[in-house]
Write a protein that holds these residues in place. Sequence first.
Motif, PDB file in Angstrom:
ATOM      1  N   ALA A 114      42.868 -40.896  12.495  1.00 17.04           N
ATOM      2  CA  ALA A 114      43.033 -39.557  13.053  1.00 17.04           C
ATOM      3  C   ALA A 114      43.930 -38.693  12.173  1.00 17.04           C
ATOM      4  CB  ALA A 114      43.612 -39.644  14.470  1.00 17.04           C
ATOM      5  N   LEU A 115      45.005 -39.269  11.647  1.00 19.04           N
ATOM      6  CA  LEU A 115      45.896 -38.508  10.785  1.00 19.04           C
ATOM      7  C   LEU A 115      45.180 -38.088   9.502  1.00 19.04           C
ATOM      8  CD1 LEU A 115      48.634 -37.378  10.013  1.00 19.04           C
ATOM      9  CD2 LEU A 115      49.276 -39.655   9.179  1.00 19.04           C
ATOM     10  N   THR A 116      44.419 -39.006   8.941  1.00 18.87           N
ATOM     11  CA  THR A 116      43.676 -38.687   7.722  1.00 18.87           C
ATOM     12  C   THR A 116      42.736 -37.506   7.945  1.00 18.87           C
ATOM     13  OG1 THR A 116      43.773 -40.982   6.957  1.00 18.87           O
ATOM     14  CG2 THR A 116      42.042 -39.586   6.027  1.00 18.87           C
ATOM     15  N   TRP A 117      41.974 -37.571   9.017  1.00 19.27           N
ATOM     16  CA  TRP A 117      41.042 -36.481   9.292  1.00 19.27           C
ATOM     17  C   TRP A 117      41.762 -35.198   9.668  1.00 19.27           C
ATOM     18  CZ3 TRP A 117      36.532 -36.512   7.336  1.00 19.27           C
ATOM     19  CH2 TRP A 117      35.832 -37.702   7.173  1.00 19.27           C
ATOM     20  N   GLY A 118      42.909 -35.314  10.315  1.00 17.89           N
ATOM     21  CA  GLY A 118      43.681 -34.125  10.653  1.00 17.89           C
ATOM     22  C   GLY A 118      44.169 -33.404   9.409  1.00 17.89           C
ATOM     23  N   ILE A 119      44.648 -34.175   8.416  1.00 20.27           N
ATOM     24  CA  ILE A 119      45.106 -33.569   7.167  1.00 20.27           C
ATOM     25  C   ILE A 119      43.937 -32.942   6.415  1.00 20.27           C
ATOM     26  CG2 ILE A 119      46.064 -34.090   4.890  1.00 20.27           C
ATOM     27  CD1 ILE A 119      47.790 -36.232   6.240  1.00 20.27           C
ATOM     28  N   VAL A 120      42.849 -33.687   6.293  1.00 18.65           N
ATOM     29  CA  VAL A 120      41.689 -33.182   5.558  1.00 18.65           C
ATOM     30  C   VAL A 120      41.124 -31.926   6.223  1.00 18.65           C
ATOM     31  CG1 VAL A 120      39.303 -33.708   4.908  1.00 18.65           C
ATOM     32  CG2 VAL A 120      41.088 -35.413   4.569  1.00 18.65           C
ATOM     33  N   VAL A 180      43.446 -28.828   5.562  1.00 21.31           N
ATOM     34  CA  VAL A 180      43.279 -28.283   4.213  1.00 21.31           C
ATOM     35  C   VAL A 180      41.909 -27.625   4.068  1.00 21.31           C
ATOM     36  CG1 VAL A 180      43.147 -28.886   1.763  1.00 21.31           C
ATOM     37  CG2 VAL A 180      44.882 -29.934   3.219  1.00 21.31           C
ATOM     38  N   GLY A 181      40.886 -28.240   4.655  1.00 22.48           N
ATOM     39  CA  GLY A 181      39.549 -27.650   4.590  1.00 22.48           C
ATOM     40  C   GLY A 181      39.480 -26.286   5.256  1.00 22.48           C
ATOM     41  N   LEU A 182      40.212 -26.101   6.345  1.00 23.50           N
ATOM     42  CA  LEU A 182      40.237 -24.805   7.030  1.00 23.50           C
ATOM     43  C   LEU A 182      40.885 -23.738   6.151  1.00 23.50           C
ATOM     44  CD1 LEU A 182      41.201 -25.912  10.653  1.00 23.50           C
ATOM     45  CD2 LEU A 182      38.977 -25.087   9.855  1.00 23.50           C
ATOM     46  N   VAL A 183      41.950 -24.133   5.458  1.00 25.51           N
ATOM     47  CA  VAL A 183      42.593 -23.192   4.538  1.00 25.51           C
ATOM     48  C   VAL A 183      41.627 -22.808   3.415  1.00 25.51           C
ATOM     49  CG1 VAL A 183      44.433 -22.947   2.829  1.00 25.51           C
ATOM     50  CG2 VAL A 183      44.922 -23.967   5.054  1.00 25.51           C
ATOM     51  N   ALA A 184      40.906 -23.790   2.896  1.00 20.34           N
ATOM     52  CA  ALA A 184      39.947 -23.523   1.825  1.00 20.34           C
ATOM     53  C   ALA A 184      38.828 -22.603   2.303  1.00 20.34           C
ATOM     54  CB  ALA A 184      39.367 -24.836   1.301  1.00 20.34           C
ATOM     55  N   GLY A 244      50.716 -21.289   4.010  1.00 16.46           N
ATOM     56  CA  GLY A 244      51.767 -21.873   3.193  1.00 16.46           C
ATOM     57  C   GLY A 244      52.333 -23.135   3.817  1.00 16.46           C
ATOM     58  N   ALA A 245      52.564 -23.088   5.128  1.00 14.71           N
ATOM     59  CA  ALA A 245      53.105 -24.251   5.823  1.00 14.71           C
ATOM     60  C   ALA A 245      52.124 -25.415   5.800  1.00 14.71           C
ATOM     61  CB  ALA A 245      53.454 -23.875   7.258  1.00 14.71           C
ATOM     62  N   VAL A 246      50.862 -25.141   6.076  1.00 17.52           N
ATOM     63  CA  VAL A 246      49.859 -26.204   6.141  1.00 17.52           C
ATOM     64  C   VAL A 246      49.721 -26.901   4.792  1.00 17.52           C
ATOM     65  CG1 VAL A 246      47.390 -26.675   6.386  1.00 17.52           C
ATOM     66  CG2 VAL A 246      48.564 -25.249   8.068  1.00 17.52           C
ATOM     67  N   MET A 247      49.646 -26.135   3.710  1.00 15.53           N
ATOM     68  CA  MET A 247      49.454 -26.748   2.398  1.00 15.53           C
ATOM     69  C   MET A 247      50.660 -27.574   1.971  1.00 15.53           C
ATOM     70  SD  MET A 247      46.426 -26.263   1.534  1.00 15.53           S
ATOM     71  CE  MET A 247      46.666 -27.099  -0.022  1.00 15.53           C
ATOM     72  N   ALA A 248      51.876 -27.048   2.197  1.00 17.03           N
ATOM     73  CA  ALA A 248      53.060 -27.808   1.825  1.00 17.03           C
ATOM     74  C   ALA A 248      53.169 -29.093   2.631  1.00 17.03           C
ATOM     75  CB  ALA A 248      54.313 -26.951   2.024  1.00 17.03           C
ATOM     76  N   LEU A 249      52.917 -28.995   3.931  1.00 17.49           N
ATOM     77  CA  LEU A 249      53.130 -30.132   4.813  1.00 17.49           C
ATOM     78  C   LEU A 249      52.005 -31.156   4.734  1.00 17.49           C
ATOM     79  CD1 LEU A 249      54.616 -28.106   7.749  1.00 17.49           C
ATOM     80  CD2 LEU A 249      55.828 -29.704   6.274  1.00 17.49           C
ATOM     81  N   ALA A 250      50.832 -30.752   4.292  1.00 17.59           N
ATOM     82  CA  ALA A 250      49.766 -31.734   4.086  1.00 17.59           C
ATOM     83  C   ALA A 250      50.202 -32.752   3.046  1.00 17.59           C
ATOM     84  CB  ALA A 250      48.480 -31.033   3.644  1.00 17.59           C
ATOM     85  N   TYR A 251      50.779 -32.288   1.948  1.00 22.63           N
ATOM     86  CA  TYR A 251      51.235 -33.198   0.907  1.00 22.63           C
ATOM     87  C   TYR A 251      52.487 -33.956   1.336  1.00 22.63           C
ATOM     88  CZ  TYR A 251      47.811 -31.343  -2.333  1.00 22.63           C
ATOM     89  OH  TYR A 251      46.639 -31.008  -2.934  1.00 22.63           O
ATOM     90  N   THR A 252      53.360 -33.301   2.099  1.00 26.17           N
ATOM     91  CA  THR A 252      54.535 -33.991   2.617  1.00 26.17           C
ATOM     92  C   THR A 252      54.110 -35.143   3.526  1.00 26.17           C
ATOM     93  OG1 THR A 252      55.847 -31.962   2.537  1.00 26.17           O
ATOM     94  CG2 THR A 252      56.649 -33.722   3.966  1.00 26.17           C
ATOM     95  N   VAL A 295      41.870 -34.738  -0.287  1.00 30.26           N
ATOM     96  CA  VAL A 295      42.342 -33.354  -0.188  1.00 30.26           C
ATOM     97  C   VAL A 295      41.613 -32.476  -1.193  1.00 30.26           C
ATOM     98  CG1 VAL A 295      44.343 -31.866  -0.576  1.00 30.26           C
ATOM     99  CG2 VAL A 295      44.575 -33.923   0.802  1.00 30.26           C
ATOM    100  N   SER A 296      41.407 -32.994  -2.410  1.00 34.00           N
ATOM    101  CA  SER A 296      40.640 -32.230  -3.399  1.00 34.00           C
ATOM    102  C   SER A 296      39.220 -31.977  -2.905  1.00 34.00           C
ATOM    103  CB  SER A 296      40.600 -32.991  -4.732  1.00 34.00           C
ATOM    104  OG  SER A 296      41.881 -33.114  -5.281  1.00 34.00           O
ATOM    105  N   GLY A 297      38.626 -33.003  -2.269  1.00 34.36           N
ATOM    106  CA  GLY A 297      37.297 -32.812  -1.702  1.00 34.36           C
ATOM    107  C   GLY A 297      37.289 -31.805  -0.576  1.00 34.36           C
ATOM    108  N   ALA A 298      38.401 -31.754   0.171  1.00 37.05           N
ATOM    109  CA  ALA A 298      38.510 -30.786   1.256  1.00 37.05           C
ATOM    110  C   ALA A 298      38.523 -29.365   0.731  1.00 37.05           C
ATOM    111  CB  ALA A 298      39.779 -31.049   2.083  1.00 37.05           C
ATOM    112  N   TRP A 299      38.878 -29.188  -0.536  1.00 37.80           N
ATOM    113  CA  TRP A 299      38.777 -27.875  -1.167  1.00 37.80           C
ATOM    114  C   TRP A 299      37.379 -27.634  -1.727  1.00 37.80           C
ATOM    115  CZ3 TRP A 299      41.399 -23.527  -1.380  1.00 37.80           C
ATOM    116  CH2 TRP A 299      42.725 -23.524  -0.940  1.00 37.80           C
ATOM    117  N   THR A 300      36.810 -28.660  -2.324  1.00 42.73           N
ATOM    118  CA  THR A 300      35.551 -28.461  -3.037  1.00 42.73           C
ATOM    119  C   THR A 300      34.414 -28.069  -2.103  1.00 42.73           C
ATOM    120  OG1 THR A 300      36.226 -30.079  -4.711  1.00 42.73           O
ATOM    121  CG2 THR A 300      33.878 -29.563  -4.546  1.00 42.73           C
TER     122      THR A 300
END
Length: 533
Positions: free
Chosen positions: A33-39, A42-46, A135-143, A161-166
């Motif tokens: 669940a955490l993995t998909w939540g992070i992805v 980031v995908g929503l931001v992209a 800004g918060a989402v991107m910083a905290l995804a990596y954190t 995460v890179s795929g979530a952008w592509t």
Amino acid sequence: MPYEQESTTRAPAAAAPAAEPAGTIGTPAPPTALTWGIVLSVGLVAFESMGVATVLPEIAGRLGGLNAYGWGLSALMLANLIGTVAAGSAADRHGPARPLALGLAVFAVGCAVAGAAPGWPVFLVGRFLQGLGVGAVMALAYTAIALAYPRRLRARMFALVSGAWTVPSLVGPTIAAVVSDRISWRGVFVLLLPLIAVAAVLALPQLRRLKAAEGTGDDRDGDATGTSTPTATATATATSYRTRASAANRACAATGTGTGTGTGTGTGTGTDTEVDRWWSTPVARSILLAAGTGILLAGLQLRQAALLVTLVAVGGATAVGALRRVTPAGTLAARPGVPAGVALRFLLCGAYFGSEAFLPLGLVRLRGLSASEAGLGLSAGAITWVLGAAWQGRADSRWSGRSRAVPIAAGFAVLLTGVVVMALGVLVDAVPAWTAVVGWAVAGAGMGVAFNAATTDAMEQAPADRQGEASGAMQLAQTLAVAVVSGLGGAAVSLSAAHGGSVSTALTATFALTAALAAAGALTARRIRPAAD
């Protein structure tokens, strides 16, 4: 892809696996669940980045915002600077769950405000709120990746995460255009709201469990990973969310996008002089940088000469003063080494994203294309960026340990060629409109090559305990470049309209500026390393 964080990594020295402390997630692996939540986050931001850019010309036309078009992106990117730093500082004190929850909430409110906006000023308020959340989402995804995942899984997460952008970069423009054409442009923002809620439900419960790690002294991040600065937060945060190490604060201030150095070994407390002086805190400096840049851009759109000069002077001085404090020494002069890498990132992203911001406007307003057709150009650039980066990655071994000036300069030259071809397709009626799409595909390939080569070279030169600072400084330069060049292009549109000019005149000036930035980058590439290297 203006928000994407660094993906270039340097392999850490081999070390015995560190024991995972009891009570933390990541033993043996974080929940799915955490993995998909992070992805998903980031995908929503992209999607927001690429999708809104596609339909922004229609939004500006319907809300009467054409003369302030550039603020549609500048407001978001300037707020991004503040949101990233504020979230990183909050993560140091409280862990990632609380600031991520707030960031997702602000992002959702911004989407709702923008989607319901009756006019352009309210829409810009929504964009500013979105920027804080982004800004918060991107910083905290990596954190979150650094805190919650053992070393053996982080590389996979960064790839996800890179795929979530592509994927959103490829399909986002088309989806946004279809929603806008079939329903309304407001649907592009409303579509994000339930997905933001899903991302929160997936990620937040697991991140709250990280509170159990407080005070354990987890050393999983004792070595430098070379990833983006938020990753480096792990050690300082695992030691204590409420410990404000002065070294970590200095790194955060120097980057604008992170919350620690590559080692995070500082032991200062919250009473440190650097922390007590509010004007010296990372958040204060990010606010000064954003405010100064905003004042400068706003001044450029005024007709009164005296007020224009005053605001430009005040805003410029404030922004430059803050920028000198949040970037490595020598950045403004492109000193060989990491400072030159930061300067090259600004030139590269100013040329690419500055052009991309106005490509849909030109195709829709000047060439009569639909939003769907204009979105093809953005997708073409995203595809060739990936291909260019992949080619550079395979060929990079020949440059290891020495200057990558040649591939960087070549990438800038290809980008320059693409900008020129794209501009001809947008501005010259005798040239087929599809030429602009081809030109942007060429530009994307150059961007992929130069971006990867410059990032790799700069990170290769950064000391192990300054990897996070170097990575974050480049990310700050990227965000600032998008805000500044978009604002300058918007000022050109506003001034052209005020003096009886046309959109074509404004875009000619804008594309000339982005072409000049690409040319300057090609000439500056040789400074990526000191002459002795």
